[in-house]
Design an enzyme around this catalytic site. Structure first.
Site, short mmCIF file in Angstrom:
data_model
loop_
_atom_site.label_atom_id
_atom_site.label_comp_id
_atom_site.label_asym_id
_atom_site.label_seq_id
_atom_site.Cartn_x
_atom_site.Cartn_y
_atom_site.Cartn_z
NE ARG A 34 6.06 -58.04 -69.69
CZ ARG A 34 5.16 -57.36 -70.40
NH1 ARG A 34 5.39 -56.06 -70.89
NH2 ARG A 34 3.88 -57.79 -70.37
CB CYS A 35 13.45 -58.20 -64.14
SG CYS A 35 15.11 -57.74 -63.47
N GLY A 36 15.69 -59.60 -65.91
CA GLY A 36 16.68 -60.33 -66.05
C GLY A 36 16.77 -61.38 -64.80
#
Length: 161
Positions: A34-36
């Site tokens: 769930r990271c950019g």
């Protein structure tokens, strides 16, 4: 100490022996769902598919230490990565990369390739460690380094005998 001296476990809990990878070039990455930077999984997979026949392997370690951006189990991370990013490179157990409980592999990676200004910390998800055929870290890449920068360094590492 060589990276090949370390042991870890796959996402399925099976023992994974780095000694079996002697002679290969490795890219070891702390990954998150769930990271950019999560779309980099596609780039890492492209590199893996392009160079695996030349003795290259990407190895991903899910890590939830940065803003809790990978809360799922390692097995769920594998499912998500295969479904959403077509990842086929090995994904390992969920680890800590910093602190007292950091996985010994990451302690060694950071020792061999400290960060900016000699920092011993991994600053964020998708920090990458390029490891040569001899088991020593060649270079550390920040999360901002993408496929093009990795490819240039990787080609040099793969050409070394």
């Amino acid at each position: 100490m060589s990276i090949h001296d370390h042991r870890c476990h796959t996402a399925q809990g099976e023992s994974f022996n780095f000694a079996a990878l002697r002679g290969q070039v490795l890219l070891i990455v702390n990954v998150a769902s769930r990271c950019g930077f999560t779309p980099q999984l596609r780039e890492l997979e492209r590199l893996y598919r392009r160079y695996r026949q030349r003795g290259f392997m990407v190895i991903g370690f899910p890590c939830n230490q940065f803003a809790r951006q990978s809360p799922e189990s390692a097995l769920d991370f594998c499912t998500l990565s295969a479904r959403d990013y077509q990842v086929s490179f090995p994904l390992m157990e969920k680890v800590r990369v910093n602190g007292r409980h950091a996985h010994p592999l990451f302690v060694e990676l950071k020792r061999q390739a400290p960060g900016v200004l000699g920092s011993g910390m991994v600053k964020w998800n998708f920090t990458k460690f390029l490891v040569g055929r001899d088991g020593r870290v060649i270079r550390r890449f920040s999360p901002r380094h993408g496929e093009a920068e990795l490819r240039a360094a990787l080609e040099v590492a793969l050409d070394e005998v």
